[in-house]
Design a protein around this motif. Sequence first.
Motif, PDB file in Angstrom:
ATOM      1  N   VAL A 222      23.275 -12.408   9.275  1.00 54.76           N
ATOM      2  CA  VAL A 222      22.719 -11.054   9.182  1.00 54.76           C
ATOM      3  C   VAL A 222      21.827 -10.772  10.389  1.00 54.76           C
ATOM      4  CG1 VAL A 222      21.281  -9.502   7.802  1.00 54.76           C
ATOM      5  CG2 VAL A 222      22.819 -11.125   6.664  1.00 54.76           C
ATOM      6  N   VAL A 223      21.003 -11.765  10.750  1.00 53.88           N
ATOM      7  CA  VAL A 223      20.135 -11.623  11.919  1.00 53.88           C
ATOM      8  C   VAL A 223      20.972 -11.485  13.192  1.00 53.88           C
ATOM      9  CG1 VAL A 223      18.312 -12.721  13.281  1.00 53.88           C
ATOM     10  CG2 VAL A 223      18.293 -12.906  10.787  1.00 53.88           C
ATOM     11  N   SER A 224      22.045 -12.266  13.294  1.00 54.87           N
ATOM     12  CA  SER A 224      22.915 -12.193  14.469  1.00 54.87           C
ATOM     13  C   SER A 224      23.518 -10.806  14.631  1.00 54.87           C
ATOM     14  CB  SER A 224      24.037 -13.230  14.361  1.00 54.87           C
ATOM     15  OG  SER A 224      23.542 -14.538  14.401  1.00 54.87           O
ATOM     16  N   VAL A 225      24.033 -10.263  13.539  1.00 48.28           N
ATOM     17  CA  VAL A 225      24.663  -8.945  13.596  1.00 48.28           C
ATOM     18  C   VAL A 225      23.649  -7.871  13.988  1.00 48.28           C
ATOM     19  CG1 VAL A 225      25.797  -7.150  12.228  1.00 48.28           C
ATOM     20  CG2 VAL A 225      26.482  -9.525  11.958  1.00 48.28           C
ATOM     21  N   LEU A 226      22.494  -7.886  13.344  1.00 47.27           N
ATOM     22  CA  LEU A 226      21.476  -6.877  13.631  1.00 47.27           C
ATOM     23  C   LEU A 226      20.927  -7.021  15.054  1.00 47.27           C
ATOM     24  CD1 LEU A 226      19.536  -6.816  10.241  1.00 47.27           C
ATOM     25  CD2 LEU A 226      21.170  -5.135  11.112  1.00 47.27           C
ATOM     26  N   ALA A 227      20.738  -8.269  15.503  1.00 43.73           N
ATOM     27  CA  ALA A 227      20.250  -8.491  16.873  1.00 43.73           C
ATOM     28  C   ALA A 227      21.270  -7.986  17.890  1.00 43.73           C
ATOM     29  CB  ALA A 227      19.963  -9.976  17.100  1.00 43.73           C
ATOM     30  N   ALA A 228      22.545  -8.299  17.663  1.00 40.14           N
ATOM     31  CA  ALA A 228      23.593  -7.855  18.584  1.00 40.14           C
ATOM     32  C   ALA A 228      23.670  -6.330  18.632  1.00 40.14           C
ATOM     33  CB  ALA A 228      24.939  -8.439  18.161  1.00 40.14           C
ATOM     34  N   ALA A 229      23.589  -5.689  17.466  1.00 39.08           N
ATOM     35  CA  ALA A 229      23.647  -4.225  17.431  1.00 39.08           C
ATOM     36  C   ALA A 229      22.443  -3.612  18.141  1.00 39.08           C
ATOM     37  CB  ALA A 229      23.701  -3.755  15.977  1.00 39.08           C
ATOM     38  N   SER A 230      21.257  -4.195  17.940  1.00 38.21           N
ATOM     39  CA  SER A 230      20.040  -3.674  18.570  1.00 38.21           C
ATOM     40  C   SER A 230      20.089  -3.841  20.086  1.00 38.21           C
ATOM     41  CB  SER A 230      18.811  -4.389  18.006  1.00 38.21           C
ATOM     42  OG  SER A 230      18.724  -4.218  16.608  1.00 38.21           O
ATOM     43  N   VAL A 231      20.525  -5.021  20.535  1.00 37.59           N
ATOM     44  CA  VAL A 231      20.626  -5.268  21.978  1.00 37.59           C
ATOM     45  C   VAL A 231      21.635  -4.321  22.613  1.00 37.59           C
ATOM     46  CG1 VAL A 231      21.420  -6.935  23.700  1.00 37.59           C
ATOM     47  CG2 VAL A 231      19.863  -7.662  21.894  1.00 37.59           C
ATOM     48  N   LEU A 232      22.757  -4.118  21.950  1.00 38.43           N
ATOM     49  CA  LEU A 232      23.778  -3.212  22.474  1.00 38.43           C
ATOM     50  C   LEU A 232      23.223  -1.801  22.622  1.00 38.43           C
ATOM     51  CD1 LEU A 232      26.803  -3.296  23.280  1.00 38.43           C
ATOM     52  CD2 LEU A 232      27.327  -2.507  20.962  1.00 38.43           C
ATOM     53  N   LEU A 233      22.469  -1.357  21.622  1.00 37.08           N
ATOM     54  CA  LEU A 233      21.859  -0.027  21.678  1.00 37.08           C
ATOM     55  C   LEU A 233      20.854   0.067  22.818  1.00 37.08           C
ATOM     56  CD1 LEU A 233      21.528   2.751  20.339  1.00 37.08           C
ATOM     57  CD2 LEU A 233      19.777   1.736  18.869  1.00 37.08           C
ATOM     58  N   ILE A 234      20.022  -0.956  22.973  1.00 37.26           N
ATOM     59  CA  ILE A 234      19.006  -0.946  24.031  1.00 37.26           C
ATOM     60  C   ILE A 234      19.649  -0.954  25.418  1.00 37.26           C
ATOM     61  CG2 ILE A 234      17.220  -2.371  25.114  1.00 37.26           C
ATOM     62  CD1 ILE A 234      16.292  -3.122  22.293  1.00 37.26           C
ATOM     63  N   LEU A 235      20.641  -1.810  25.620  1.00 41.63           N
ATOM     64  CA  LEU A 235      21.294  -1.893  26.930  1.00 41.63           C
ATOM     65  C   LEU A 235      21.985  -0.580  27.297  1.00 41.63           C
ATOM     66  CD1 LEU A 235      22.794  -5.506  26.837  1.00 41.63           C
ATOM     67  CD2 LEU A 235      20.698  -4.721  27.940  1.00 41.63           C
ATOM     68  N   ASN A 236      22.607   0.062  26.321  1.00 43.71           N
ATOM     69  CA  ASN A 236      23.249   1.347  26.594  1.00 43.71           C
ATOM     70  C   ASN A 236      22.220   2.433  26.867  1.00 43.71           C
ATOM     71  OD1 ASN A 236      26.157   0.988  26.451  1.00 43.71           O
ATOM     72  ND2 ASN A 236      25.860   0.442  24.325  1.00 43.71           N
ATOM     73  N   LEU A 237      21.082   2.349  26.183  1.00 44.64           N
ATOM     74  CA  LEU A 237      20.017   3.312  26.440  1.00 44.64           C
ATOM     75  C   LEU A 237      19.455   3.140  27.850  1.00 44.64           C
ATOM     76  CD1 LEU A 237      18.328   5.580  25.255  1.00 44.64           C
ATOM     77  CD2 LEU A 237      16.769   3.877  24.302  1.00 44.64           C
ATOM     78  N   LEU A 238      19.309   1.889  28.283  1.00 51.34           N
ATOM     79  CA  LEU A 238      18.826   1.643  29.646  1.00 51.34           C
ATOM     80  C   LEU A 238      19.838   2.105  30.694  1.00 51.34           C
ATOM     81  CD1 LEU A 238      17.133  -1.854  29.210  1.00 51.34           C
ATOM     82  CD2 LEU A 238      16.022   0.372  29.452  1.00 51.34           C
ATOM     83  N   LYS A 239      21.131   1.944  30.401  1.00 54.71           N
ATOM     84  CA  LYS A 239      22.162   2.473  31.302  1.00 54.71           C
ATOM     85  C   LYS A 239      22.060   3.998  31.397  1.00 54.71           C
ATOM     86  CE  LYS A 239      25.657  -1.160  30.770  1.00 54.71           C
ATOM     87  NZ  LYS A 239      27.027  -1.473  30.274  1.00 54.71           N
TER      88      LYS A 239
END
Length: 540
Positions: A222-239
Amino acid sequence: MISQVKQNLRHFFLIPVLLGLLGGLSAFLFRALISLFNSLFNSSFGSPAYYPFVIPIIFSITFLISRKLLVSPENVTIDEIARKVALERGGFDPKKGLLILGFTSFNIGFGAPVGREGPIAKLGGVLAELVNKVLKVDGLHFPIYLTCGISSALSATFNAPVAAVLFGAEVVLGKINSYILIPLIVSSATATVVARYFLGDFRAFWVPHLSYDSSELPLFLVVSVLAAASVLLILNLLKFFTYLRSSLKDYWYFAVITCGLLVGFLLWMFPQTVGVGYEQVTLLFKGAYSPEKAGEIAFIKALAVCLTFGSGVFGGFMAPAIFIGAFGGFSVGSFISSTPGAFALAGAAAFLTGISGAPLRSSLIIVELTHSYQLIVPILFTSAFTNYFLGAFSQVRFFKRTLYHKGIDVEKLFPVKEVSIGKFVTFVEPVNESSPVSLLKERFLKEAERYIPVVNDDNRLVGIVSVRDLRLTLFFGEDLKVRDVMTSEPFFIYKDSSLSDLIKAISLLDRGKIPVVERDRSYVGMFSCDDFLKALTFRK
């Protein structure tokens, strides 16, 4: 003999110790600068209520000076460091390195929610490059000593020498052997001793002795899925911020002021998110925050970090990643487990993995930082699956650094959407699996090919053979068939393979040519990796 002893002494000890001393001292001076600016803030203001006033000024100063000095506002990342060493043999800009160091210490001291690890790693690279040039180090050893400087700075900052050595071997150099490992170990150990002399044998944040129930291991997914989703959102926001910075460059100063105001108000309302934040992580493990409050703080920290980096403010992302992951993991773990502390550490490692793309190194950093070796299994488990889930959105994530180590700039490669494999396929005459080995010897002596494809009577690829394979004749005699010495079931690509398939093949194989087949495995020819990369390098 004496000459060789001198060379070994220089390579294994003298230069690594020098770089370790520089790395340890630079980490100490960096922390001293942060403390100086923090004392200045406390003596001048001393209250979070001033952040809405102070933070926009910090953002403005960073923007104006970096533009005046023509320094790119892009932040220091692990990928940039690995790329610099692998592709450019350094090429660190001393001006930007010192500017980032000064601004990062200033920003952290005055409360900006950034980390110190990335900038100090770059400073280690800058100092190592200067040492290399002064000592006139040859091209073979240049990247090794660059990595020693980077690893020693990280080791001193994190107080984590094992993770720093692994960082150098896994992330920067991509090679592991004693000739490389010994200098890395010596430089990182020296830097750690220096840092501990000045700063003490510290832990970045306090963690109690934690345990976990092995039956709960699947819950860490559960932590892996949520961490991956959060990181993906942050990286796309920075792009997206990068796109905006390019599109609105004439008006970006106003955007910087706006971001500074927003971050200032966030820090005022949530002072727990100020600066590096390791003290708050300690309070988290001491039970100072409810699960709901921890989740709220993780969200606010992530938002503040995105606004900060998006506006071009200098700082590191490793400490914020650990902070966000720890608070987020604790919040999630509180609802699904009776041991939320273990989920907090796993979350810290998972989020750090998501940002850096290095699961093993990230896991070791968390374990070394907290001395929580008993949690190595769930931490590794969570980190590995986080990287796996993120790789589902971008397979190049798995191969990016391998490509860097092979001299391939993946950032310039992937604007190419499609590629015609046929342009890079040459026909190498295959050999039948039932042919005598003597035929192979004649071919290798006459031709420049290093690998010869092996087919059956239906022209289907069944193997590949190299000069190395012929060594079997030394043990079993020369009365052998090709099928007896070939490598069966070789890796191949299809004639209509995608660009992602090619990248995977190039990153995993050391061969310059790869067999190409039709969908029924009928042999077509050999794909030339060198010709393909040459065409991409010189494309218009």
